[in-house]
Design a protein around this motif. Structure first.
Motif, PDB file in Angstrom:
ATOM      1  N   ARG A 233       0.793  -1.121  -0.060  1.00 47.45           N
ATOM      2  CA  ARG A 233      -0.032   0.100  -0.146  1.00 47.45           C
ATOM      3  C   ARG A 233       0.876   1.452   0.078  1.00 47.45           C
ATOM      4  NH1 ARG A 233      -0.326  -2.056   5.360  1.00 47.45           N
ATOM      5  NH2 ARG A 233       0.337  -0.477   7.005  1.00 47.45           N
ATOM      6  N   ASN A 234       2.082   0.896   0.361  1.00 47.66           N
ATOM      7  CA  ASN A 234       2.925   2.409   0.269  1.00 47.66           C
ATOM      8  C   ASN A 234       3.663   2.366  -1.161  1.00 47.66           C
ATOM      9  OD1 ASN A 234       2.082   2.509   2.868  1.00 47.66           O
ATOM     10  ND2 ASN A 234       4.227   2.666   3.990  1.00 47.66           N
ATOM     11  N   MET A 235       3.550   1.636  -1.972  1.00 48.22           N
ATOM     12  CA  MET A 235       4.240   1.463  -3.221  1.00 48.22           C
ATOM     13  C   MET A 235       3.462   2.015  -4.510  1.00 48.22           C
ATOM     14  SD  MET A 235       5.959  -2.163  -2.587  1.00 48.22           S
ATOM     15  CE  MET A 235       6.559  -2.255  -4.082  1.00 48.22           C
ATOM     16  N   ILE A 236       4.123   2.861  -5.350  1.00 48.98           N
ATOM     17  CA  ILE A 236       3.604   3.187  -6.633  1.00 48.98           C
ATOM     18  C   ILE A 236       4.554   2.709  -7.767  1.00 48.98           C
ATOM     19  CG2 ILE A 236       2.673   4.856  -7.983  1.00 48.98           C
ATOM     20  CD1 ILE A 236       2.656   6.805  -5.757  1.00 48.98           C
ATOM     21  N   TYR A 237       4.009   1.872  -8.627  1.00 49.70           N
ATOM     22  CA  TYR A 237       4.714   1.356  -9.815  1.00 49.70           C
ATOM     23  C   TYR A 237       4.395   2.344 -11.132  1.00 49.70           C
ATOM     24  CZ  TYR A 237       6.532  -1.542 -13.546  1.00 49.70           C
ATOM     25  OH  TYR A 237       7.415  -2.037 -14.589  1.00 49.70           O
ATOM     26  N   PHE A 238       5.563   2.724 -11.844  1.00 56.14           N
ATOM     27  CA  PHE A 238       5.477   3.295 -13.052  1.00 56.14           C
ATOM     28  C   PHE A 238       5.672   2.784 -14.191  1.00 56.14           C
ATOM     29  CE2 PHE A 238       6.145   6.537  -9.614  1.00 56.14           C
ATOM     30  CZ  PHE A 238       5.207   7.176  -9.836  1.00 56.14           C
ATOM     31  N   GLY A 239       5.091   2.388 -15.252  1.00 63.83           N
ATOM     32  CA  GLY A 239       5.408   1.550 -16.563  1.00 63.83           C
ATOM     33  C   GLY A 239       4.516   2.431 -17.584  1.00 63.83           C
ATOM     34  N   ASP A 240       5.082   1.873 -18.874  1.00 64.64           N
ATOM     35  CA  ASP A 240       4.531   2.443 -20.286  1.00 64.64           C
ATOM     36  C   ASP A 240       3.691   1.607 -20.997  1.00 64.64           C
ATOM     37  OD1 ASP A 240       6.748   1.883 -22.698  1.00 64.64           O
ATOM     38  OD2 ASP A 240       7.049   1.118 -20.724  1.00 64.64           O
ATOM     39  N   GLY A 241       3.454   0.275 -20.700  1.00 61.46           N
ATOM     40  CA  GLY A 241       2.942  -0.592 -21.677  1.00 61.46           C
ATOM     41  C   GLY A 241       2.619  -2.091 -21.410  1.00 61.46           C
ATOM     42  N   GLU A 242       2.459  -2.698 -22.254  1.00 64.34           N
ATOM     43  CA  GLU A 242       1.703  -4.404 -21.771  1.00 64.34           C
ATOM     44  C   GLU A 242       2.928  -5.050 -21.074  1.00 64.34           C
ATOM     45  OE1 GLU A 242       1.441  -2.819 -24.939  1.00 64.34           O
ATOM     46  OE2 GLU A 242      -0.556  -2.828 -25.414  1.00 64.34           O
ATOM     47  N   THR A 243       4.167  -4.905 -21.286  1.00 64.66           N
ATOM     48  CA  THR A 243       5.168  -5.543 -20.655  1.00 64.66           C
ATOM     49  C   THR A 243       5.047  -5.231 -18.938  1.00 64.66           C
ATOM     50  OG1 THR A 243       6.915  -3.912 -21.121  1.00 64.66           O
ATOM     51  CG2 THR A 243       6.665  -5.840 -22.506  1.00 64.66           C
ATOM     52  N   ALA A 271      -3.182   5.151 -26.611  1.00 60.55           N
ATOM     53  CA  ALA A 271      -4.187   4.306 -26.625  1.00 60.55           C
ATOM     54  C   ALA A 271      -4.006   3.092 -25.713  1.00 60.55           C
ATOM     55  CB  ALA A 271      -4.284   3.775 -28.063  1.00 60.55           C
ATOM     56  N   THR A 272      -2.618   2.543 -25.568  1.00 60.98           N
ATOM     57  CA  THR A 272      -2.572   1.561 -24.701  1.00 60.98           C
ATOM     58  C   THR A 272      -2.710   2.073 -23.146  1.00 60.98           C
ATOM     59  OG1 THR A 272      -0.461   0.768 -26.008  1.00 60.98           O
ATOM     60  CG2 THR A 272      -0.528   0.136 -23.734  1.00 60.98           C
ATOM     61  N   CYS A 273      -2.259   3.331 -22.846  1.00 59.63           N
ATOM     62  CA  CYS A 273      -2.664   3.813 -21.418  1.00 59.63           C
ATOM     63  C   CYS A 273      -4.191   3.695 -21.327  1.00 59.63           C
ATOM     64  CB  CYS A 273      -1.966   5.100 -21.033  1.00 59.63           C
ATOM     65  SG  CYS A 273      -0.030   5.146 -20.995  1.00 59.63           S
ATOM     66  N   VAL A 274      -4.902   4.258 -22.164  1.00 55.73           N
ATOM     67  CA  VAL A 274      -6.450   4.189 -22.049  1.00 55.73           C
ATOM     68  C   VAL A 274      -6.893   2.834 -21.660  1.00 55.73           C
ATOM     69  CG1 VAL A 274      -8.614   4.705 -23.308  1.00 55.73           C
ATOM     70  CG2 VAL A 274      -6.767   6.529 -23.257  1.00 55.73           C
ATOM     71  N   GLU A 275      -6.469   1.904 -22.541  1.00 54.98           N
ATOM     72  CA  GLU A 275      -6.869   0.281 -22.399  1.00 54.98           C
ATOM     73  C   GLU A 275      -6.465   0.036 -21.069  1.00 54.98           C
ATOM     74  OE1 GLU A 275      -5.781  -3.702 -24.134  1.00 54.98           O
ATOM     75  OE2 GLU A 275      -6.194  -2.000 -25.386  1.00 54.98           O
ATOM     76  N   LEU A 276      -5.334   0.204 -20.527  1.00 52.32           N
ATOM     77  CA  LEU A 276      -4.797  -0.217 -19.195  1.00 52.32           C
ATOM     78  C   LEU A 276      -5.748   0.546 -18.134  1.00 52.32           C
ATOM     79  CD1 LEU A 276      -0.871   0.267 -19.398  1.00 52.32           C
ATOM     80  CD2 LEU A 276      -2.149  -1.684 -19.327  1.00 52.32           C
ATOM     81  N   PHE A 277      -5.952   1.691 -18.325  1.00 47.38           N
ATOM     82  CA  PHE A 277      -6.811   2.545 -17.382  1.00 47.38           C
ATOM     83  C   PHE A 277      -8.277   1.740 -17.364  1.00 47.38           C
ATOM     84  CE2 PHE A 277      -9.937   5.850 -16.352  1.00 47.38           C
ATOM     85  CZ  PHE A 277      -9.292   6.074 -14.917  1.00 47.38           C
ATOM     86  N   ARG A 278      -9.004   1.403 -18.305  1.00 48.42           N
ATOM     87  CA  ARG A 278     -10.306   0.993 -18.405  1.00 48.42           C
ATOM     88  C   ARG A 278     -10.209  -0.540 -17.850  1.00 48.42           C
ATOM     89  NH1 ARG A 278     -12.115   3.067 -24.573  1.00 48.42           N
ATOM     90  NH2 ARG A 278     -12.612   5.026 -24.294  1.00 48.42           N
ATOM     91  N   ALA A 279      -9.296  -1.012 -17.920  1.00 45.22           N
ATOM     92  CA  ALA A 279      -8.965  -2.456 -17.434  1.00 45.22           C
ATOM     93  C   ALA A 279      -8.797  -2.650 -16.224  1.00 45.22           C
ATOM     94  CB  ALA A 279      -7.941  -3.167 -18.316  1.00 45.22           C
ATOM     95  N   GLY A 280      -8.678  -1.468 -15.337  1.00 41.93           N
ATOM     96  CA  GLY A 280      -8.120  -1.539 -14.050  1.00 41.93           C
ATOM     97  C   GLY A 280      -6.854  -1.588 -13.696  1.00 41.93           C
ATOM     98  N   ARG A 281      -6.214  -1.789 -14.497  1.00 37.28           N
ATOM     99  CA  ARG A 281      -4.685  -1.957 -14.282  1.00 37.28           C
ATOM    100  C   ARG A 281      -3.855  -0.811 -13.649  1.00 37.28           C
ATOM    101  NH1 ARG A 281      -5.993  -6.674 -15.983  1.00 37.28           N
ATOM    102  NH2 ARG A 281      -5.175  -7.573 -17.604  1.00 37.28           N
ATOM    103  N   VAL A 282      -4.412   0.266 -13.781  1.00 36.88           N
ATOM    104  CA  VAL A 282      -3.623   1.580 -13.420  1.00 36.88           C
ATOM    105  C   VAL A 282      -4.571   2.314 -12.639  1.00 36.88           C
ATOM    106  CG1 VAL A 282      -1.672   1.329 -14.774  1.00 36.88           C
ATOM    107  CG2 VAL A 282      -3.955   2.720 -15.414  1.00 36.88           C
ATOM    108  N   ASP A 283      -4.196   3.261 -11.633  1.00 38.68           N
ATOM    109  CA  ASP A 283      -4.867   4.222 -11.030  1.00 38.68           C
ATOM    110  C   ASP A 283      -5.085   5.434 -11.852  1.00 38.68           C
ATOM    111  OD1 ASP A 283      -4.846   3.600  -7.650  1.00 38.68           O
ATOM    112  OD2 ASP A 283      -3.033   2.955  -8.706  1.00 38.68           O
ATOM    113  N   PHE A 284      -4.086   5.765 -12.494  1.00 36.60           N
ATOM    114  CA  PHE A 284      -4.061   6.887 -13.440  1.00 36.60           C
ATOM    115  C   PHE A 284      -3.145   6.533 -14.949  1.00 36.60           C
ATOM    116  CE2 PHE A 284      -4.552   9.213  -9.249  1.00 36.60           C
ATOM    117  CZ  PHE A 284      -5.916   9.710  -9.610  1.00 36.60           C
ATOM    118  N   PHE A 285      -2.932   7.349 -15.606  1.00 37.60           N
ATOM    119  CA  PHE A 285      -2.257   7.581 -16.833  1.00 37.60           C
ATOM    120  C   PHE A 285      -2.062   8.967 -17.030  1.00 37.60           C
ATOM    121  CE2 PHE A 285      -6.256   7.108 -19.086  1.00 37.60           C
ATOM    122  CZ  PHE A 285      -6.150   8.122 -20.071  1.00 37.60           C
ATOM    123  N   ALA A 286      -0.846   9.273 -17.819  1.00 38.08           N
ATOM    124  CA  ALA A 286      -0.379  10.710 -18.007  1.00 38.08           C
ATOM    125  C   ALA A 286       0.629  10.614 -19.162  1.00 38.08           C
ATOM    126  CB  ALA A 286      -0.236  11.410 -16.840  1.00 38.08           C
TER     127      ALA A 286
END
Length: 325
Positions: A233-243, A271-286
């Motif tokens: 709960r104290n961690m944030i992960y930053f990434g850019d795609g399917e990998t 578009a990849t980030c939008v898909e990740l957001f819609r799938a609930g993979r991420v809290d936010f994208f930017a």
């Protein structure tokens, strides 16, 4: 970078590749609170920001800035060849790219050692604001933290090369770096010493969570949730795609947070980030703009506010439990 090496497109079944998430049940959390009164102090105050590198902190794979140009090799042709060889040999794409790098160097009559790769790190470009990001985030936490003694750590978990990362201007900001690496002394040509795949990244998230950062130590033994120094709960992960999906899925399912970044504009990365957001993979994208005031900075600060509030709440629960002991 591993997306280039694997030649992957959308990974809709990535959850199947994700290791079983190690989440303590509610009764274990209750037990931890009961036992908190015996501890000397509340010690779950470390916040960990964990980053991918290629495409997340840097616009392009790190090998494209110096290594491939000095060989006169077109990056697109190199990654296509990596994919072709991996498919033909049924080999791991990441081991394949590490092998081909030095095979091509040998064919050109060049011998590149560890020091050469480290020097190449100076040519790696970073997204706007990355160089200032670490100090700006630290300053924000100092202002917002209501609990004394909150510690901030930055970690890098990358399929790229440790040696090149060590030569970048931002290496000094990371508490630890987990990346692919060569073994230079064992063979005539460098041999892969460590290869970090997209699913393999999750191992290092557990290492951060459990505080077992020495790669010579196993992380497979059970560790009670209350003994882990950095809760998810104290961690944030930053990434850019399917990998990054396995790492993002692990973080979200374990109570942590994930943010996806993309280059400016509404291209494939967006578009990849939008898909990740819609799938609930991420809290936010930017967009990958790390400057203060950007959407990425503001959304990260919102997550940090939540983490800091959780730390304050958990510390108060610990204080109450100790007081009634």
């Amino acid at each position: 970078m591993s997306e280039r090496a694997t030649g992957r497109s959308k990974e809709r079944g990535a959850d199947e590749a994700t290791p079983q998430v190690d989440v303590a049940p509610a009764k274990a959390r209750t037990k931890a609170r009961k036992e908190a009164k015996t501890a000397a102090a509340f010690d779950k105050k470390t916040i960990a920001l964990v980053y991918d590198f290629d495409g997340t902190l840097s616009p392009r794979p790190m090998q494209e800035y110096s290594f491939l140009p000095q060989l006169g090799i077109d990056p697109a042709a190199f990654w296509a060849e990596c994919g072709r060889v991996a498919r033909a040999e049924r080999a791991d794409p990441l081991i394949t790219y590490m092998h081909l790098m030095y095979k091509l160097a040998r064919d050109k009559g060049l011998r590149i050692d560890r020091d050469d790769l480290v020097k190449q790190g100076a040519s790696v470009e970073l997204f706007p604001g990355v160089s200032e990001w670490f100090d700006e985030i630290a300053a924000y936490i100092r202002i917002r933290a209501e609990s004394h003694g909150v510690e901030l750590r930055h970690y890098l978990v990358s399929s790229g090369l440790t040696e090149i990362i060590e030569g970048t201007a931002i290496r000094r900001h990371f508490h630890n770096v987990f990346a692919s690496e060569y073994w230079f002394d064992a063979y005539e040509l460098p041999f892969p010493k460590r290869v970090i795949t997209d699913t393999g990244k999750t191992q290092y998230l557990f290492r951060i969570n459990k505080g077992i950062e020495d790669l010579g130590e196993s992380i497979n033994a059970h560790m009670a949730e209350d003994l882990r120094p950095i809760p998810f709960r104290n961690m944030i992960y930053f990434g850019d795609g399917e990998t990054d999906v396995p790492s993002m899925a692990l973080m979200r399912k374990s109570g942590g947070h994930a943010v996806a970044v993309h280059p400016q504009g509404r291209g494939k990365g967006h578009a990849t980030c939008v898909e990740l957001f819609r799938a609930g993979r991420v809290d936010f994208f930017a967009a990958a703009d790390y400057r203060r005031g950007s959407d990425l900075f503001k959304r990260t600060c919102l997550l940090l506010d939540r983490i800091l509030a959780d730390i304050a709440v958990e510390e108060e629960i610990w204080t109450v439990a100790r007081g009634i002991g």
